[in-house]
Scaffold this motif. Structure first.
Motif, mmCIF file in Angstrom:
data_model
loop_
_atom_site.group_PDB
_atom_site.id
_atom_site.type_symbol
_atom_site.label_atom_id
_atom_site.label_comp_id
_atom_site.label_asym_id
_atom_site.label_seq_id
_atom_site.Cartn_x
_atom_site.Cartn_y
_atom_site.Cartn_z
ATOM 1 N N MET A 64 104.037 1.722 72.926
ATOM 2 C CA MET A 64 104.564 3.017 73.369
ATOM 3 C C MET A 64 103.422 3.998 73.644
ATOM 4 O O MET A 64 102.424 4.023 72.924
ATOM 5 C CB MET A 64 105.495 3.596 72.306
ATOM 6 N N ILE A 65 103.588 4.806 74.678
ATOM 7 C CA ILE A 65 102.584 5.803 75.051
ATOM 8 C C ILE A 65 103.042 7.151 74.510
ATOM 9 O O ILE A 65 103.985 7.760 75.022
ATOM 10 C CB ILE A 65 102.399 5.852 76.577
ATOM 11 N N ARG A 66 102.396 7.603 73.456
ATOM 12 C CA ARG A 66 102.764 8.855 72.808
ATOM 13 C C ARG A 66 102.328 10.016 73.701
ATOM 14 O O ARG A 66 101.133 10.168 73.978
ATOM 15 C CB ARG A 66 102.108 8.937 71.435
ATOM 16 N N THR A 67 103.286 10.839 74.125
ATOM 17 C CA THR A 67 103.065 11.798 75.206
ATOM 18 C C THR A 67 103.410 13.208 74.775
ATOM 19 O O THR A 67 104.410 13.437 74.083
ATOM 20 C CB THR A 67 103.922 11.403 76.436
ATOM 21 N N LEU A 68 102.575 14.155 75.199
ATOM 22 C CA LEU A 68 102.816 15.578 74.958
ATOM 23 C C LEU A 68 102.901 16.293 76.307
ATOM 24 O O LEU A 68 102.022 16.136 77.163
ATOM 25 C CB LEU A 68 101.685 16.181 74.123
ATOM 26 N N ILE A 69 103.963 17.064 76.512
ATOM 27 C CA ILE A 69 104.160 17.850 77.726
ATOM 28 C C ILE A 69 103.715 19.283 77.456
ATOM 29 O O ILE A 69 104.159 19.899 76.487
ATOM 30 C CB ILE A 69 105.637 17.833 78.165
ATOM 31 N N VAL A 70 102.818 19.795 78.316
ATOM 32 C CA VAL A 70 102.320 21.169 78.148
ATOM 33 C C VAL A 70 102.564 21.922 79.446
ATOM 34 O O VAL A 70 101.924 21.667 80.469
ATOM 35 C CB VAL A 70 100.818 21.180 77.794
ATOM 36 N N ASP A 71 103.504 22.863 79.426
ATOM 37 C CA ASP A 71 103.846 23.652 80.610
ATOM 38 C C ASP A 71 104.587 24.893 80.140
ATOM 39 O O ASP A 71 105.458 24.805 79.261
ATOM 40 C CB ASP A 71 104.721 22.836 81.574
ATOM 41 N N ASP A 72 104.272 26.049 80.716
ATOM 42 C CA ASP A 72 104.894 27.282 80.262
ATOM 43 C C ASP A 72 106.271 27.517 80.875
ATOM 44 O O ASP A 72 106.983 28.430 80.468
ATOM 45 C CB ASP A 72 103.988 28.484 80.567
ATOM 46 N N VAL A 73 106.678 26.690 81.848
ATOM 47 C CA VAL A 73 107.960 26.874 82.527
ATOM 48 C C VAL A 73 108.979 25.871 81.978
ATOM 49 O O VAL A 73 108.793 24.656 82.145
ATOM 50 C CB VAL A 73 107.815 26.695 84.045
ATOM 51 N N PRO A 74 110.045 26.326 81.322
ATOM 52 C CA PRO A 74 111.030 25.396 80.754
ATOM 53 C C PRO A 74 111.624 24.441 81.782
ATOM 54 O O PRO A 74 111.822 23.255 81.485
ATOM 55 C CB PRO A 74 112.100 26.334 80.176
ATOM 56 N N LEU A 75 111.903 24.918 82.996
ATOM 57 C CA LEU A 75 112.473 24.037 84.019
ATOM 58 C C LEU A 75 111.497 22.924 84.402
ATOM 59 O O LEU A 75 111.913 21.798 84.690
ATOM 60 C CB LEU A 75 112.866 24.852 85.258
ATOM 61 N N ALA A 76 110.219 23.237 84.406
ATOM 62 C CA ALA A 76 109.211 22.214 84.713
ATOM 63 C C ALA A 76 109.179 21.157 83.617
ATOM 64 O O ALA A 76 109.050 19.954 83.906
ATOM 65 C CB ALA A 76 107.841 22.862 84.876
ATOM 66 N N ARG A 77 109.294 21.584 82.356
ATOM 67 C CA ARG A 77 109.318 20.610 81.258
ATOM 68 C C ARG A 77 110.582 19.756 81.336
ATOM 69 O O ARG A 77 110.533 18.537 81.098
ATOM 70 C CB ARG A 77 109.239 21.336 79.906
ATOM 71 N N ASP A 78 111.703 20.379 81.703
ATOM 72 C CA ASP A 78 112.954 19.631 81.856
ATOM 73 C C ASP A 78 112.819 18.556 82.935
ATOM 74 O O ASP A 78 113.276 17.422 82.767
ATOM 75 C CB ASP A 78 114.102 20.576 82.212
ATOM 76 N N LYS A 79 112.206 18.921 84.046
ATOM 77 C CA LYS A 79 112.057 17.947 85.136
ATOM 78 C C LYS A 79 111.158 16.797 84.713
ATOM 79 O O LYS A 79 111.433 15.634 85.029
ATOM 80 C CB LYS A 79 111.485 18.627 86.385
ATOM 81 N N LEU A 80 110.090 17.104 83.997
ATOM 82 C CA LEU A 80 109.211 16.038 83.523
ATOM 83 C C LEU A 80 109.953 15.087 82.592
ATOM 84 O O LEU A 80 109.817 13.864 82.692
ATOM 85 C CB LEU A 80 107.990 16.638 82.809
ATOM 86 N N ARG A 81 110.722 15.642 81.673
ATOM 87 C CA ARG A 81 111.500 14.782 80.773
ATOM 88 C C ARG A 81 112.440 13.887 81.574
ATOM 89 O O ARG A 81 112.605 12.703 81.255
ATOM 90 C CB ARG A 81 112.310 15.630 79.785
ATOM 91 N N HIS A 82 113.076 14.444 82.597
ATOM 92 C CA HIS A 82 113.997 13.668 83.433
ATOM 93 C C HIS A 82 113.248 12.543 84.156
ATOM 94 O O HIS A 82 113.728 11.394 84.187
ATOM 95 C CB HIS A 82 114.671 14.598 84.441
#
Length: 235
Positions: free
Chosen positions: A1-19
């Motif tokens: 598994m690739i342990r991943t951290l998302i860093v972005d100040d825009v919630p919608l951008a983080r949502d899209k990355l998760r999707h």
């Protein structure tokens, strides 16, 4: 598994990355951060293999975070709306530089690069370059070489202020030295990527590479994609 951290100040951008990441079964999202301070706090308390990192955020930016990652440093894919930091990001060893709006196919290619780097075996010690001279043979450690160009039928091997002549083609030397981090950047020039300090753009897609000692070498546009990829893969 690739342990991943998302860093972005825009919630919608983080949502899209998760999707977009949801279709990759080996991506384990360990957390999210809205700024550099939150990201540093998370990195202090857990091991992360991959950062998906925005650049422009409140306070410090993503480039500043990437410059001071704790060891062992995770791999970095920048995700940003601005193209101007691309060259600097590769100089920091970023795996890729993705422009928003993010594309699922482009992200998948970047993740494949991450997978290759995470499973990459440690490089073997390269054999020294053997150069015959009048008194015998001189063995030059390849890590000491700055760059190689040619003069007639000879390759000129530059080691600091010394130049060693070798009767060999640039093409064959480029293949021989590629596993040691060398790349052909012009028809008759090979450079040790570890010696490259910066890149300066020129007209028509050409560029100039500046080495640590101030030497300027041409980078032709026909070799630019290979150079960008090689810098991105160094990590």
């Amino acid at each position: 598994m690739i342990r991943t951290l998302i860093v972005d100040d825009v919630p919608l951008a983080r949502d899209k990355l998760r999707h977009l990441l949801a279709v990759h079964a080996d991506i384990d999202i360990r957390g999210e951060a809205a700024d550099v301070e939150q990201a540093r706090h998370l990195l202090q308390h857990q091991t992360v293999d991959l950062l998906l990192l925005d650049i422009q955020m409140p306070g410090q930016d993503g480039m500043q975070l990437a410059q001071r990652l704790p060891a062992p440093a995770p791999l970095v894919i920048f995700t940003t709306a601005h193209a101007r930091h691309a060259v600097d990001s590769y100089a920091l060893g970023a795996v890729d530089y993705l422009l928003k709006p993010l594309d699922g196919m482009r992200l998948a290619l970047a993740l494949e690069r991450v997978r290759r780097q995470l499973v990459q075996p440690p490089p073997s010690t390269p054999q020294p370059l053997c150069i015959r001279n009048g008194a015998g043979i001189e063995y030059i450690p390849v890590g000491d070489i700055d760059y190689i160009d040619n003069a007639g039928h000879y390759a000129c091997v530059h080691v600091g202020r010394q130049v060693h002549l070798l009767r060999e083609s640039i093409g064959r030397l480029a293949q021989q030295l590629a596993p040691a981090g060398f790349l052909q950047v012009q028809r008759a020039v090979i450079v040790n990527l570890a010696r490259v300090r910066s890149l300066q753009h020129r007209r028509n897609g050409d560029a100039t590479l500046l080495l640590l000692d101030g030497t300027a070498l041409p980078l032709s546009r026909s070799h630019r994609d290979a150079f960008d990829q090689a810098i991105a893969q160094r990590g």
